[in-house]
Scaffold this active site. Structure first.
Site, PDB file in Angstrom:
ATOM      1  N   ARG A  41       0.855  -1.189   0.000  1.00 49.08           N
ATOM      2  CA  ARG A  41       0.000   0.000   0.000  1.00 49.08           C
ATOM      3  C   ARG A  41       0.893   1.242   0.000  1.00 49.08           C
ATOM      4  NH1 ARG A  41      -5.550  -0.798   1.022  1.00 49.08           N
ATOM      5  NH2 ARG A  41      -6.059  -2.912   1.779  1.00 49.08           N
ATOM      6  N   HIS A  80     -12.386  -2.130  -2.425  1.00 42.93           N
ATOM      7  CA  HIS A  80     -13.425  -1.136  -2.694  1.00 42.93           C
ATOM      8  C   HIS A  80     -13.750  -1.064  -4.180  1.00 42.93           C
ATOM      9  CE1 HIS A  80     -12.748   0.161   1.430  1.00 42.93           C
ATOM     10  NE2 HIS A  80     -13.741   1.030   1.329  1.00 42.93           N
ATOM     11  N   ARG A 126      -9.558   6.055  -3.950  1.00 41.40           N
ATOM     12  CA  ARG A 126      -8.638   5.139  -3.277  1.00 41.40           C
ATOM     13  C   ARG A 126      -7.175   5.529  -3.504  1.00 41.40           C
ATOM     14  NH1 ARG A 126     -10.802   3.341   0.683  1.00 41.40           N
ATOM     15  NH2 ARG A 126      -9.527   1.460   0.769  1.00 41.40           N
ATOM     16  N   HIS A 148      -4.318   2.775  -2.118  1.00 44.16           N
ATOM     17  CA  HIS A 148      -4.020   1.866  -3.228  1.00 44.16           C
ATOM     18  C   HIS A 148      -3.199   2.567  -4.309  1.00 44.16           C
ATOM     19  CE1 HIS A 148      -6.471  -1.528  -1.999  1.00 44.16           C
ATOM     20  NE2 HIS A 148      -7.465  -0.708  -1.726  1.00 44.16           N
TER      21      HIS A 148
END
Length: 358
Positions: A83, A119, A174, A180
């Site tokens: 991440r 997501h 995101r 991400h």
């Protein structure tokens, strides 16, 4: 291969930095989009709404969300995705003086691996299901002349434009919050659409017995736990990301237990099992014959209000085992309430009212 991944992730950090620098005024919008794309809203809003309007769509939404998120968990344990919010601090891709600074937010510090984006995968699967279901409903009416056929094409174009608009917003959100990298959200969208299309072609989910719900839940749970234990046995820690999240998140309270992989697994398994309980409950059998508009409106409103209140209950986090158990039970209660308990109460109230009116 490492050099390619470093280049891709370096580009991702640059993208996050660009968005945070040039679109800081849109921070509230991006945070809201990330909140809205959480599968919790599918279970607490989309499912009760659609189940009472057209039960097959509601059932399919649950299956798409659960199977998609389960696959997302397995993929994350296989792909070991970083991440941005921790990678930028640990990578050798940057010289120490050139290491960029990226902001973190309340929803940044998720604890699981990053690839593919859950997501993005969830939003793609859910909205793909909604768009294709609406188009199927419209097409099945077969009452279109030339002008109305044109209207159908406008509807198709509008729905798919909305679908892709939602996906772009979720992906940018995101990346903006540094949860991400761009390639992870793209992978999430693609896999989410594949899962939704596969379940579009699966018919047995609408007539599955309670036994099938039980064995499906047991298989999916056992497979995930078994895979976790195999990884541990060969010296791989599937929870390798948790220490990174705890180390690099700027605020310790942003590292939440409900973002861990096992919370996701038990939430989804509880939801699927609860759907089976609801569909095979004597209460549902007694009320499913009622199709009046007042009954449907009452069920939708009652479910949304009751589930909103129920969502305010947060399982205690001081003991992980208790938290996981209560998360499973809470998730199982959601579809059970929407499918059987609320319709039974609404129909009982309407029946009592009609008797008093006689």
């Amino acid at each position: 291969m490492d050099a390619v991944m470093d280049a891709m992730q370096g580009f991702g950090v640059s993208t996050t930095r660009y968005l945070q620098t040039n679109y800081q005024d849109a921070q509230g919008w991006f945070l809201w989009v990330s909140w809205a794309a959480d599968l919790r809203n599918t279970f607490f809003i989309f499912f009760p709404l659609w189940f009472h309007l057209r039960s097959s769509v509601g059932i399919k939404l649950i299956w798409v969300a659960v199977i998609g998120d389960w696959l997302n968990l397995v993929f994350k344990w296989i792909l070991f995705g970083e991440r941005p919010y921790w990678w930028v601090h640990e990578t050798a891709h940057y010289a120490n003086g050139d290491r960029p600074h990226i902001e973190q937010y309340l929803m940044t510090c998720e604890t699981g691996p990053g690839s593919p984006s859950g997501h993005a995968m969830g939003a793609a699967g859910v909205y793909y299901t909604l768009v294709t279901s609406i188009l199927t409903i419209v097409t099945s009416k077969r009452k279109y002349g030339g002008k109305k056929s044109t209207n159908k094409e406008y509807l198709r174009a509008g729905l798919w434009t909305l679908f892709w608009g939602v996906q772009v917003c979720v992906c940018l959100s995101r990346v903006f919050i540094a949860a991400h990298f761009p390639h992870q959200v793209v992978a999430g969208v693609i896999t989410g659409m594949i899962v939704a299309e596969a379940l579009n072609r699966t018919q047995w989910i609408y007539s599955a017995s309670m036994k099938k719900y039980f064995y499906t839940t047991l298989f999916l749970t056992s497979f995930a736990v078994g895979f976790y234990l195999i990884l541990k046995a060969v010296g791989v820690d599937p929870l390798w990301t948790l220490p990174k999240a705890q180390k690099w998140c700027v605020r310790a309270e942003w590292v939440l237990l409900d973002s861990t992989p096992f919370t996701s697994l038990l939430r989804n398994m509880g939801t699927l099992f609860g759907l089976g309980l609801g569909l095979h409950s004597p209460l549902y059998t007694e009320t499913k014959r009622s199709s009046s508009k007042s009954s449907k409106v009452g069920c939708v409103v009652g479910s949304l209000v009751l589930l909103h209140l129920f969502d305010s209950f947060k399982p205690p986090t001081h003991t992980a085992a208790l938290f996981y158990l209560l998360s499973f039970c809470k998730s199982a209660t959601v579809p059970l309430v929407a499918v059987s308990i609320v319709p039974y109460c609404v129909n009982g109230a309407l029946s009592l009212k009609s008797k008093k009116g006689l």
